[in-house]
Design an enzyme around this catalytic site. Structure first.
Site, PDB file in Angstrom:
ATOM      1  CB  THR A  94      -1.060   0.756   0.874  1.00  0.00           C
ATOM      2  OG1 THR A  94      -1.717  -0.846   1.183  1.00  0.00           O
ATOM      3  CG2 THR A  94      -1.717   1.127   0.637  1.00  0.00           C
ATOM      4  CE  LYS A 169      -4.897  -2.091   2.102  1.00  0.00           C
ATOM      5  NZ  LYS A 169      -4.464  -2.560   2.237  1.00  0.00           N
TER       6      LYS A 169
END
Length: 267
Positions: A94, A169
């Site tokens: 991420t 995300k």
């Protein structure tokens, strides 16, 4: 058709179970900075590469799941030039969407496809093969990556071009953190009204106020018990603030999320 040769870098608490799921279906090569981490993979039939470059040269599909942007760029600078034209890099970390776009450009210059594909579900989801995989990239790259993603993922979605998976995300994780902040406030309000905390938590989990963030918050004894997870969510909340500054929506999510996250990480 020959089996897809896969590789994985970042075999930690989340990447490790993902790699194990890949090994159930595909030949797998792994590499880690600490060689002892690779021992259990070798015992199960995986190949252990001596270097990032050796792994890249051996694989048709490489999954990368390291912690931050700097680590992604450092590893990719060594990995991508060694990968075969026509192979694919799946970026499961991420990170900033801009970093994913930068890595896609690097891959393109070497004839390598790329999908940024952060995941949701944690280690339990990876172990069960039920992760959500949030993808950004071309349709062709997505189609190429999907058979491998199906080894650990249940819901696999293409959201747009490179970086789109990261954006989704970051929003998802910030919302979870905000839900945990709201859970904290709700349970504290219930206690202030004289309602039994445990009973209220069980009621909400079966009622319209429920959320995954509430369920997680309700089962931790106190905020500091979630310190490790909170640090990761705090990183993602800060990423949202950096990619969507000045937004009232960002400010709302950030404020509610940090009401819990800062308590969990700083006390």
């Amino acid at each position: 058709m020959a089996a897809i040769s896969t590789g994985f870098i970042g075999i930690g608490s989340q990447g490790g179970p993902m790699a194990h799921r890949m090994l159930l279906r595909f030949p797998l090569t792994v590499w880690a900075r600490r060689p002892e981490v690779t021992a259990e993979f070798a015992e199960k039939g995986a190949t252990v590469a001596a270097s990032v470059e050796e792994l890249g040269a051996a694989c048709d599909h490489v999954g990368l799941c390291v912690v931050n942007d700097a680590d992604v760029l450092e590893i990719c600078g060594r990995l991508v030039p060694a990968m075969k034209p026509g192979s694919l890099l799946a970026l499961h970390s991420t990170i900033l969407p801009e970093t994913a776009i930068r890595v896609e450009a690097l891959c393109g210059s070497h004839g390598v496809a790329m999908v940024d594909a952060p995941v949701s579900g944690g280690a339990p989801g990876a172990e069960a093969g039920t992760m959500t995989v949030m993808c950004g990239g071309s349709q062709a790259a997505f189609d190429q990556a999907k058979p491998v993603f199906e080894s650990f993922g249940k819901l696999i979605v293409l959201l747009g071009g490179a970086g789109a998976g990261q954006k989704a995300k970051i929003v998802n994780n910030t919302l979870m953190a905000a839900n945990m902040g709201l859970a904290q406030a709700a349970l504290q309000a219930g206690e202030a009204l004289g309602v039994d905390r445990k009973a209220l938590a069980e009621l909400v989990k079966a009622s319209s106020g429920r959320s995954f963030g509430f369920e997680v918050y309700a089962r931790i004894p106190e905020p500091r018990a979630f310190e490790h997870g909170a640090k990761m969510l705090l990183k993602d909340t800060n990423l949202l603030a950096s990619i969507l500054p000045g937004s009232a929506d960002t400010a709302m999510l950030e404020s509610v999320a940090k009401s819990f996250l800062l308590l969990a990480t700083e006390g």
